[in-house]
Design a protein around this motif. Structure first.
Motif, PDB file in Angstrom:
ATOM      1  N   LYS A   3       0.828  -1.206   0.000  1.00  0.00           N
ATOM      2  CA  LYS A   3       0.000   0.000   0.000  1.00  0.00           C
ATOM      3  C   LYS A   3       0.865   1.260   0.000  1.00  0.00           C
ATOM      4  N   ILE A   4       1.938   1.231   0.761  1.00  0.00           N
ATOM      5  CA  ILE A   4       2.847   2.375   0.808  1.00  0.00           C
ATOM      6  C   ILE A   4       3.487   2.603  -0.564  1.00  0.00           C
ATOM      7  N   THR A   5       3.850   1.514  -1.228  1.00  0.00           N
ATOM      8  CA  THR A   5       4.448   1.618  -2.558  1.00  0.00           C
ATOM      9  C   THR A   5       3.486   2.258  -3.545  1.00  0.00           C
ATOM     10  N   LYS A   6       2.221   1.868  -3.483  1.00  0.00           N
ATOM     11  CA  LYS A   6       1.224   2.446  -4.387  1.00  0.00           C
ATOM     12  C   LYS A   6       1.030   3.934  -4.114  1.00  0.00           C
ATOM     13  N   ALA A  11       2.080   9.545  -5.717  1.00  0.00           N
ATOM     14  CA  ALA A  11       2.661  10.841  -5.365  1.00  0.00           C
ATOM     15  C   ALA A  11       3.725  11.252  -6.381  1.00  0.00           C
ATOM     16  N   ALA A  12       4.528  10.304  -6.836  1.00  0.00           N
ATOM     17  CA  ALA A  12       5.558  10.610  -7.835  1.00  0.00           C
ATOM     18  C   ALA A  12       4.926  11.057  -9.148  1.00  0.00           C
ATOM     19  N   VAL A  13       3.851  10.405  -9.546  1.00  0.00           N
ATOM     20  CA  VAL A  13       3.161  10.794 -10.781  1.00  0.00           C
ATOM     21  C   VAL A  13       2.571  12.191 -10.643  1.00  0.00           C
ATOM     22  N   VAL A  14       1.993  12.490  -9.496  1.00  0.00           N
ATOM     23  CA  VAL A  14       1.412  13.817  -9.267  1.00  0.00           C
ATOM     24  C   VAL A  14       2.496  14.888  -9.312  1.00  0.00           C
ATOM     25  N   VAL A  15       3.649  14.619  -8.713  1.00  0.00           N
ATOM     26  CA  VAL A  15       4.748  15.590  -8.729  1.00  0.00           C
ATOM     27  C   VAL A  15       5.235  15.827 -10.156  1.00  0.00           C
ATOM     28  N   SER A  19       5.009  19.328 -12.140  1.00  0.00           N
ATOM     29  CA  SER A  19       6.230  19.899 -12.701  1.00  0.00           C
ATOM     30  C   SER A  19       6.034  20.255 -14.178  1.00  0.00           C
ATOM     31  N   ALA A  20       5.370  19.385 -14.913  1.00  0.00           N
ATOM     32  CA  ALA A  20       5.109  19.669 -16.327  1.00  0.00           C
ATOM     33  C   ALA A  20       4.184  20.875 -16.480  1.00  0.00           C
ATOM     34  N   LEU A  21       3.166  20.963 -15.640  1.00  0.00           N
ATOM     35  CA  LEU A  21       2.246  22.107 -15.715  1.00  0.00           C
ATOM     36  C   LEU A  21       2.943  23.414 -15.335  1.00  0.00           C
ATOM     37  N   SER A  45      12.471  25.096 -13.785  1.00  0.00           N
ATOM     38  CA  SER A  45      11.410  24.109 -13.869  1.00  0.00           C
ATOM     39  C   SER A  45      11.698  23.073 -14.955  1.00  0.00           C
ATOM     40  N   ALA A  46      12.218  23.520 -16.084  1.00  0.00           N
ATOM     41  CA  ALA A  46      12.563  22.591 -17.158  1.00  0.00           C
ATOM     42  C   ALA A  46      13.706  21.671 -16.718  1.00  0.00           C
ATOM     43  N   PHE A  47      14.671  22.194 -15.998  1.00  0.00           N
ATOM     44  CA  PHE A  47      15.765  21.376 -15.484  1.00  0.00           C
ATOM     45  C   PHE A  47      15.242  20.299 -14.536  1.00  0.00           C
ATOM     46  N   CYS A  48      14.342  20.707 -13.636  1.00  0.00           N
ATOM     47  CA  CYS A  48      13.754  19.734 -12.704  1.00  0.00           C
ATOM     48  C   CYS A  48      12.898  18.718 -13.442  1.00  0.00           C
ATOM     49  N   MET A  49      12.222  19.162 -14.476  1.00  0.00           N
ATOM     50  CA  MET A  49      11.391  18.247 -15.258  1.00  0.00           C
ATOM     51  C   MET A  49      12.245  17.164 -15.904  1.00  0.00           C
ATOM     52  N   LEU A  50      13.461  17.496 -16.283  1.00  0.00           N
ATOM     53  CA  LEU A  50      14.365  16.512 -16.866  1.00  0.00           C
ATOM     54  C   LEU A  50      15.064  15.675 -15.797  1.00  0.00           C
ATOM     55  N   LEU A  51      15.357  16.272 -14.654  1.00  0.00           N
ATOM     56  CA  LEU A  51      16.128  15.598 -13.621  1.00  0.00           C
ATOM     57  C   LEU A  51      15.294  14.637 -12.769  1.00  0.00           C
ATOM     58  N   LEU A  52      14.050  14.972 -12.472  1.00  0.00           N
ATOM     59  CA  LEU A  52      13.230  14.151 -11.579  1.00  0.00           C
ATOM     60  C   LEU A  52      13.062  12.706 -12.048  1.00  0.00           C
ATOM     61  N   PRO A  53      12.729  12.437 -13.307  1.00  0.00           N
ATOM     62  CA  PRO A  53      12.593  11.027 -13.704  1.00  0.00           C
ATOM     63  C   PRO A  53      13.897  10.236 -13.550  1.00  0.00           C
TER      64      PRO A  53
END
Length: 72
Positions: A3-6, A11-15, A19-21, A45-53
């Protein structure tokens, strides 16, 4: 544990979506106003958008390698 993993995966998808928005919003605001703040915010923001994944991928791979090391 499952459950924690889900919850963390959602949360990662939402972040990533937020970030994209934000990147899109800062880019539009910069094009409309030519304000230097929006230019710097867009770049950050663009840097973070590339770095986060990449960071998420690295954390997942490290967790897979270290899984079960402390158990005896």
């Amino acid at each position: 544990m499952e459950k924690i993993t889900k919850v963390l995966a959602i949360a990662a998808v939402v972040v990533l979506i937020l970030s994209a928005l934000l990147t899109l919003g800062f880019g539009i605001a910069f094009m409309a106003t030519r304000n230097p703040f929006f230019n710097n915010a867009w770049r950050a923001s663009a840097f973070c958008m590339l770095l986060l994944p990449f960071l998420l991928f690295a954390m997942i791979k490290i967790a897979q390698v270290l899984k079960g090391r402390g158990a005896k």
